[in-house]
Design an enzyme around this catalytic site. Structure first.
Site, PDB file in Angstrom:
ATOM      1  N   LYS A   9      -5.135  16.078  -4.786  1.00 49.38           N
ATOM      2  CA  LYS A   9      -3.684  15.956  -4.615  1.00 49.38           C
ATOM      3  C   LYS A   9      -2.981  15.856  -5.979  1.00 49.38           C
ATOM      4  O   LYS A   9      -3.643  15.687  -7.021  1.00 49.38           O
ATOM      5  CB  LYS A   9      -3.396  14.731  -3.748  1.00 49.38           C
ATOM      6  CG  LYS A   9      -3.968  14.847  -2.325  1.00 49.38           C
ATOM      7  CD  LYS A   9      -3.540  13.651  -1.472  1.00 49.38           C
ATOM      8  CE  LYS A   9      -4.191  13.690  -0.107  1.00 49.38           C
ATOM      9  NZ  LYS A   9      -3.695  12.605   0.773  1.00 49.38           N
ATOM     10  N   TYR A  49      -0.169  19.154   7.763  1.00 50.92           N
ATOM     11  CA  TYR A  49      -0.106  17.779   8.275  1.00 50.92           C
ATOM     12  C   TYR A  49       0.602  17.686   9.628  1.00 50.92           C
ATOM     13  O   TYR A  49       1.169  16.635   9.944  1.00 50.92           O
ATOM     14  CB  TYR A  49       0.581  16.895   7.229  1.00 50.92           C
ATOM     15  CG  TYR A  49      -0.306  16.553   6.047  1.00 50.92           C
ATOM     16  CD1 TYR A  49      -1.539  15.918   6.221  1.00 50.92           C
ATOM     17  CD2 TYR A  49       0.082  16.855   4.748  1.00 50.92           C
ATOM     18  CE1 TYR A  49      -2.353  15.602   5.141  1.00 50.92           C
ATOM     19  CE2 TYR A  49      -0.732  16.535   3.657  1.00 50.92           C
ATOM     20  CZ  TYR A  49      -1.944  15.911   3.868  1.00 50.92           C
ATOM     21  OH  TYR A  49      -2.760  15.580   2.800  1.00 50.92           O
ATOM     22  N   ASN A 112      -3.632   8.910  -2.736  1.00 51.54           N
ATOM     23  CA  ASN A 112      -5.064   8.598  -2.598  1.00 51.54           C
ATOM     24  C   ASN A 112      -5.960   9.742  -3.081  1.00 51.54           C
ATOM     25  O   ASN A 112      -7.096   9.881  -2.661  1.00 51.54           O
ATOM     26  CB  ASN A 112      -5.382   8.166  -1.165  1.00 51.54           C
ATOM     27  CG  ASN A 112      -5.089   9.253  -0.156  1.00 51.54           C
ATOM     28  OD1 ASN A 112      -4.705  10.362  -0.525  1.00 51.54           O
ATOM     29  ND2 ASN A 112      -5.269   8.944   1.119  1.00 51.54           N
ATOM     30  N   HIS A 115      -7.679  14.993  -0.348  1.00 53.07           N
ATOM     31  CA  HIS A 115      -7.717  15.216   1.098  1.00 53.07           C
ATOM     32  C   HIS A 115      -9.022  15.920   1.432  1.00 53.07           C
ATOM     33  O   HIS A 115      -9.441  16.821   0.698  1.00 53.07           O
ATOM     34  CB  HIS A 115      -6.543  16.085   1.553  1.00 53.07           C
ATOM     35  CG  HIS A 115      -6.704  16.535   2.972  1.00 53.07           C
ATOM     36  ND1 HIS A 115      -6.368  15.728   4.037  1.00 53.07           N
ATOM     37  CD2 HIS A 115      -7.239  17.663   3.500  1.00 53.07           C
ATOM     38  CE1 HIS A 115      -6.676  16.364   5.159  1.00 53.07           C
ATOM     39  NE2 HIS A 115      -7.202  17.537   4.862  1.00 53.07           N
ATOM     40  N   GLU A 126      -7.801  24.186   8.400  1.00 56.68           N
ATOM     41  CA  GLU A 126      -7.255  23.961   7.058  1.00 56.68           C
ATOM     42  C   GLU A 126      -7.732  25.032   6.077  1.00 56.68           C
ATOM     43  O   GLU A 126      -6.951  25.513   5.249  1.00 56.68           O
ATOM     44  CB  GLU A 126      -7.634  22.547   6.583  1.00 56.68           C
ATOM     45  CG  GLU A 126      -6.896  21.488   7.392  1.00 56.68           C
ATOM     46  CD  GLU A 126      -7.422  20.069   7.216  1.00 56.68           C
ATOM     47  OE1 GLU A 126      -8.312  19.849   6.368  1.00 56.68           O
ATOM     48  OE2 GLU A 126      -6.934  19.173   7.934  1.00 56.68           O
TER      49      GLU A 126
HETATM   50  P1  CMP Z   1      -5.097  12.625   3.968  1.00 54.57           P
HETATM   51  O1  CMP Z   1      -6.578  12.598   4.010  1.00 54.57           O
HETATM   52  O2  CMP Z   1      -4.454  13.652   3.115  1.00 54.57           O
HETATM   53  O3  CMP Z   1      -4.530  12.775   5.459  1.00 54.57           O
HETATM   54  C1  CMP Z   1      -3.336  12.172   5.910  1.00 54.57           C
HETATM   55  C2  CMP Z   1      -2.651  11.422   4.824  1.00 54.57           C
HETATM   56  O4  CMP Z   1      -1.576  10.580   5.203  1.00 54.57           O
HETATM   57  C3  CMP Z   1      -3.631  10.486   4.198  1.00 54.57           C
HETATM   58  O5  CMP Z   1      -4.589  11.205   3.456  1.00 54.57           O
HETATM   59  C4  CMP Z   1      -2.720   9.618   3.365  1.00 54.57           C
HETATM   60  O6  CMP Z   1      -2.440  10.199   2.111  1.00 54.57           O
HETATM   61  C5  CMP Z   1      -1.417   9.621   4.145  1.00 54.57           C
HETATM   62  N1  CMP Z   1      -1.109   8.292   4.663  1.00 54.57           N
HETATM   63  C6  CMP Z   1      -0.190   7.460   4.163  1.00 54.57           C
HETATM   64  N2  CMP Z   1      -0.140   6.323   4.874  1.00 54.57           N
HETATM   65  C7  CMP Z   1      -1.041   6.428   5.844  1.00 54.57           C
HETATM   66  C8  CMP Z   1      -1.457   5.580   6.888  1.00 54.57           C
HETATM   67  N3  CMP Z   1      -0.916   4.380   7.098  1.00 54.57           N
HETATM   68  N4  CMP Z   1      -2.443   6.013   7.711  1.00 54.57           N
HETATM   69  C9  CMP Z   1      -2.991   7.241   7.533  1.00 54.57           C
HETATM   70  N5  CMP Z   1      -2.633   8.085   6.543  1.00 54.57           N
HETATM   71  C10 CMP Z   1      -1.667   7.686   5.710  1.00 54.57           C
END
Ligand code: CMP
Length: 155
Positions: A9, A49, A112, A115, A126
């Site tokens: 990311k 998403y 974070n 992904h 995806e």
């Molecule tokens: P990702 O694996 O990209 O898939 C969904 C994304 O939503 C997740 O990583 C996080 O970056 C984002 N996200 C932010 N807040 C939350 C949350 N409370 N629960 C789940 N996903 C979250």
């Protein structure tokens, strides 16, 4: 053998962690079979998403993934979908296993770093969103594949 979709990311790119993140997948014996740096349009972000549409964190998620370049990858290997998720770590970095990318490098749920697809259906969907068939280069042999060949395919 499975293929999964992984994206470094914008925070991972801007922090200079591309190499260290990819290294973890290669070290595990996984093979990068497609890779590119790109900007994610609002349209692509919404498709990626779509399952999170309407959730409280959705606007922040879309803003973030479109805020700068990502590195998109197709990663291949034995049970790669589950294995890659394990290396990446839990969505909440403070709950992620020590040694995972998120535990080691992040303390935020949105920023974070990585992904990774959560199941075979998501991986297929995806990968289809981010890569066309011509963008795959699966025909080279990794060191791990050469060693496997030398051992008659024992896994
Ligand atoms: P990702 O694996 O990209 O898939 C969904 C994304 O939503 C997740 O990583 C996080 O970056 C984002 N996200 C932010 N807040 C939350 C949350 N409370 N629960 C789940 N996903 C979250």
């Amino acid at each position: 053998m499975e293929r999964t979709f992984v994206a470094i990311k914008p925070d991972g790119v801007k922090r200079g962690l591309i190499g260290r993140i990819i290294q973890r997948f290669e070290d595990k014996s996984y093979k990068i079979v497609a890779i590119k740096m790109m900007n994610v349009s609002a349209e692509l972000a919404a498709k990626h998403y779509e399952e999170h549409f309407g959730k409280p964190f959705y606007p922040e998620l879309i803003d973030f993934i479109t805020s700068g370049p990502i590195v998109a990858m197709a990663v291949e290997g034995n049970n790669a979908i589950k294995g890659v998720r394990h290396i990446v770590g839990s969505t909440k970095p403070d709950e992620a296993d020590v040694g995972s990318i998120r535990a080691d490098y992040s303390s935020y749920s949105t920023m974070n770093l990585v992904h990774a697809s959560d199941c075979p259906e998501s991986a297929k969907r995806e990968l289809g969103l981010y890569f066309s068939e011509e963008e795959y280069c699966p025909d080279y042999k990794t060191m791990f594949e050469i060693i496997l060949d030398n051992h008659g395919g024992i896994r």
